[in-house]
Scaffold this active site. Structure first.
Site, mmCIF file in Angstrom:
data_model
loop_
_atom_site.group_PDB
_atom_site.id
_atom_site.type_symbol
_atom_site.label_atom_id
_atom_site.label_comp_id
_atom_site.label_asym_id
_atom_site.label_seq_id
_atom_site.Cartn_x
_atom_site.Cartn_y
_atom_site.Cartn_z
ATOM 1 N N ARG A 1 -9.261 0.438 3.968
ATOM 2 C CA ARG A 1 -8.253 1.358 3.446
ATOM 3 C C ARG A 1 -6.985 0.609 3.061
ATOM 4 N NH1 ARG A 1 -6.159 5.339 7.262
ATOM 5 N NH2 ARG A 1 -4.784 5.454 5.489
ATOM 6 N N ASP B 1 3.586 0.083 12.210
ATOM 7 C CA ASP B 1 2.417 -0.483 11.533
ATOM 8 C C ASP B 1 2.161 -1.949 11.909
ATOM 9 O OD1 ASP B 1 1.993 1.933 10.329
ATOM 10 O OD2 ASP B 1 2.682 1.342 8.337
ATOM 11 N N LYS C 1 0.833 -1.209 0.000
ATOM 12 C CA LYS C 1 0.000 0.000 0.000
ATOM 13 C C LYS C 1 0.867 1.258 0.000
ATOM 14 C CE LYS C 1 -1.755 1.710 3.989
ATOM 15 N NZ LYS C 1 -1.525 3.143 4.224
ATOM 16 N N ASN C 2 1.815 1.324 0.921
ATOM 17 C CA ASN C 2 2.554 2.582 1.059
ATOM 18 C C ASN C 2 3.468 2.859 -0.129
ATOM 19 O OD1 ASN C 2 1.223 3.028 3.406
ATOM 20 N ND2 ASN C 2 2.933 2.517 4.769
ATOM 21 N N ARG D 1 0.462 14.380 13.432
ATOM 22 C CA ARG D 1 1.010 14.124 12.107
ATOM 23 C C ARG D 1 1.174 15.395 11.277
ATOM 24 N NH1 ARG D 1 -1.438 8.712 9.606
ATOM 25 N NH2 ARG D 1 0.650 8.520 8.809
ATOM 26 N N CYS E 1 -5.237 8.292 9.197
ATOM 27 C CA CYS E 1 -5.605 7.662 10.463
ATOM 28 C C CYS E 1 -5.537 8.661 11.618
ATOM 29 C CB CYS E 1 -4.635 6.526 10.769
ATOM 30 S SG CYS E 1 -5.010 5.006 9.927
HETATM 31 C C1 UD1 Z 1 4.238 6.556 6.713
HETATM 32 C C2 UD1 Z 1 3.307 5.416 6.400
HETATM 33 C C3 UD1 Z 1 2.634 4.883 7.673
HETATM 34 C C4 UD1 Z 1 3.698 4.551 8.727
HETATM 35 C C5 UD1 Z 1 4.633 5.726 8.935
HETATM 36 C C6 UD1 Z 1 5.800 5.402 9.869
HETATM 37 C C7 UD1 Z 1 2.581 5.975 4.171
HETATM 38 C C8 UD1 Z 1 1.462 6.358 3.288
HETATM 39 N N1 UD1 Z 1 2.303 5.853 5.472
HETATM 40 O O1 UD1 Z 1 3.410 7.597 7.245
HETATM 41 O O2 UD1 Z 1 1.914 3.705 7.336
HETATM 42 O O3 UD1 Z 1 3.044 4.263 9.947
HETATM 43 O O4 UD1 Z 1 5.202 6.143 7.679
HETATM 44 O O5 UD1 Z 1 6.488 4.299 9.418
HETATM 45 O O6 UD1 Z 1 3.673 5.724 3.710
HETATM 46 N N2 UD1 Z 1 6.354 14.063 11.411
HETATM 47 C C9 UD1 Z 1 6.579 15.359 11.743
HETATM 48 N N3 UD1 Z 1 6.642 16.295 10.745
HETATM 49 C C10 UD1 Z 1 6.503 15.961 9.425
HETATM 50 C C11 UD1 Z 1 6.285 14.620 9.100
HETATM 51 C C12 UD1 Z 1 6.218 13.686 10.119
HETATM 52 O O7 UD1 Z 1 6.722 15.690 12.921
HETATM 53 O O8 UD1 Z 1 6.558 16.855 8.568
HETATM 54 C C13 UD1 Z 1 6.243 13.046 12.477
HETATM 55 C C14 UD1 Z 1 4.879 12.392 12.518
HETATM 56 O O9 UD1 Z 1 3.948 13.163 13.233
HETATM 57 C C15 UD1 Z 1 5.165 11.070 13.181
HETATM 58 C C16 UD1 Z 1 6.592 10.762 12.691
HETATM 59 O O10 UD1 Z 1 7.127 11.979 12.205
HETATM 60 O O11 UD1 Z 1 5.169 11.203 14.573
HETATM 61 C C17 UD1 Z 1 6.661 9.732 11.586
HETATM 62 O O12 UD1 Z 1 5.822 10.145 10.528
HETATM 63 P P1 UD1 Z 1 6.130 9.786 9.014
HETATM 64 O O13 UD1 Z 1 7.307 8.882 8.924
HETATM 65 O O14 UD1 Z 1 6.150 11.040 8.234
HETATM 66 O O15 UD1 Z 1 4.842 8.963 8.646
HETATM 67 P P2 UD1 Z 1 3.971 9.079 7.334
HETATM 68 O O16 UD1 Z 1 4.854 9.346 6.164
HETATM 69 O O17 UD1 Z 1 2.821 9.955 7.590
#
Ligand code: UD1
Length: 464
Positions: free
Chosen positions: A423, A331, A44-45, A143, A138
């Site tokens: 999803r 995850d 998915k990701n 986030r 989610c």
């Molecule tokens: C992706 C995955 C999700 C997985 C996550 C962590 C997708 C579509 N989703 O989510 O399934 O659980 O990686 O492996 O690929 N953060 C910030 N600022 C930012 C971005 C992130 O503070 O600009 C924080 C987030 O709030 C969170 C942490 O970093 O606490 C990790 O988030 P991130 O790795 O960005 O997750 P996603 O890319 O949203």
């Protein structure tokens, strides 16, 4: 990974609210042994990031092994809204973004899917302007997207956020091209790494991403971009270097297998004491998950390069801390909690990646688990057996954890909140039924009444 305050907004007796229209219920009759083989779908990701990446290409892109998921449909709708042509046949998705002309992604769609925010990178790189609403996804914490925004600014974009919309544009100095930059990410965000890597493929000069995410899906996206002619080195390490090229070209690309779906089925074997095999998988993507399963008491055997077999054993207690890859994936946290709920002994699971990702604890406790939350720790006292109960899925992986708990529990479990499950799991119910599980989806449990001790008496709805 920095520490974040943990917000546990639900007590153990509160029920998470459900959207009005989401009335379907998954009924599971537990303690049925499973057996056989599962085919694992595309990740998915990866699929979501690569669909965004296809916006970089002014020619045809063919994606193979695309999973059948609501999230993929939503991402398709976003691409359509941007002026892109799409055609889907089975697991093949053809994307033609030569007429990408819309720079604004619609709020109704982006608000439902965090990954759709990632289109900001490629749209900005192609058009010099992008307008994308702040994302949804989610309910697992704040986030934010500050790392995405700061990275784009470092590459010369002007970014403003107002009324929930992120406006980004380049061109103040005449050129509509982003400029290569050296960017350090405060934490190895998967999404920010992907957004910035995509944006950098068409930038002028070289971009270095430091403290980049190392997840296999980041590597898959990099390989996809390279197959279109992008120049990217270091994906899979914490330093990724991208040398911008003027344009990209047509590609035919196959998405990697979903390591989280594979991990979920491995736990299904362990929790139901059933021997299962699964393929295709990349065992290296599951190193942390397999190591934990060994510690807990199951054996996971690599049968062929891309096939795993789980041979279950007694379920022992173990401590788990979620971490960015190659650490234990957040995850898979909820699914392992369901498993450890039935272990011999006490375990502690520490969630370090997301700030509000323990909401399934209350639901597992409804099923007889003995789990307490303290800060970002879940303290699990193993019980001999879970018992079926009505429960509500609170996020995507929490829904998988409840399915797993239901498979192991005595009696009937009824799971609401299935929009989360749909999803991210491709035909989960069909795949489980093929392994021998007894489960049915009904439109509204009240309509079929409480007489449904026998699943054959319930109208089955195929998952879409
Ligand atoms: C992706 C995955 C999700 C997985 C996550 C962590 C997708 C579509 N989703 O989510 O399934 O659980 O990686 O492996 O690929 N953060 C910030 N600022 C930012 C971005 C992130 O503070 O600009 C924080 C987030 O709030 C969170 C942490 O970093 O606490 C990790 O988030 P991130 O790795 O960005 O997750 P996603 O890319 O949203």
């Amino acid at each position: 990974m920095e520490d974040r305050p943990i917000n546990h907004s639900l007590s153990q007796t509160e029920t998470p609210s459900l959207p009005e229209e989401d009335k379907s219920v998954l009924q599971i009759w537990g303690r049925t042994p499973l057996h056989g083989h599962v085919k694992i779908s595309g990740a998915k990701n990866s699929a979501l990031a690569i669909m965004a990446g296809a916006l970089l290409c002014p020619q045809d892109c063919r994606l193979r092994n695309v999973p059948s998921l609501v999230d993929v449909k939503r991402m398709s709708q976003i691409l359509l809204a941007l002026g892109v042509k799409l055609e889907r046949k089975g697991d093949i998705l053809d994307i033609d973004a030569r007429h990408l002309e819309q720079s604004k992604a619609p709020y109704e769609l982006v608000s439902q899917l965090r990954a759709s925010f990632f289109v900001i990178g490629p749209v900005l790189a192609r058009l010099g302007v992008a307008r994308v609403p702040l994302p949804g996804g989610c309910a697992i914490g704040a986030r934010p997207v500050d790392l995405h925004v700061r990275g784009l600014q470092a590459m010369g974009a002007e970014v403003q956020i107002d009324h929930g919309m992120v406006h980004a544009y380049v061109g103040g100095s005449g050129s509509k091209k982003l400029k290569g930059a050296k960017i350090y990410l405060d934490c190895p965000s998967v999404g920010a790494t992907e957004t910035l890597m995509m944006a950098a493929t068409l930038a002028e000069g070289e971009t270095t991403l430091e403290n980049a995410a190392q997840e296999p899906e980041v590597v898959d996206l990099a390989n996809f971009c390279r197959a279109m002619g992008a120049r990217i080195r270091g994906a899979g390490t914490n330093t990724i270097i991208i040398s911008g090229v003027p344009s990209l070209h047509s590609v035919d690309y196959s998405i990697i297998p979903d390591r989280i779906e594979a991990g979920t089925f491995l736990v299904a074997g362990a929790i139901t004491n059933s021997e299962l095999s699964l393929s295709p998988v990349v065992p290296d993507h599951l190193t942390a998950v397999i190591a934990k399963l060994h510690e807990i008491g199951s054996r996971v055997i690599t049968e062929e390069p891309n096939c795993l077999r789980i041979v279950p054993g007694r379920i022992r207690a173990a401590d788990i801390e979620t971490l960015p890859y190659p650490g234990f994936p957040t995850d898979m946290q909820a699914q392992f909690m369901a498993l450890l709920a039935q272990s011999e002994g006490d375990s502690v699971i520490t969630e370090t990646v997301f700030e509000n990702r323990l909401r399934h604890v209350a639901e597992l406790n409804r099923m007889g688990a003995d789990i307490r939350v303290k800060g970002n720790n879940a303290i699990i006292r193993g019980v001999p057996r879970l018992s079926g109960a009505p429960v509500v899925a609170t996020d995507l992986r929490a829904s998988a954890a409840l399915v797993l708990a239901g498979l192991a529990a005595e009696g009937k479990t009824s799971i609401q909140g299935l929009h989360h499950l749909d999803r991210g799991y491709d035909n989960l119910e069909v795949k489980l039924r093929q392994l021998g599980a007894r489960l049915q989806r009904v439109q509204d449990e009240a309509e079929v009444g409480q007489v449904s001790a026998d699943p054959s008496k319930v109208t089955a709805l195929q998952p879409e």
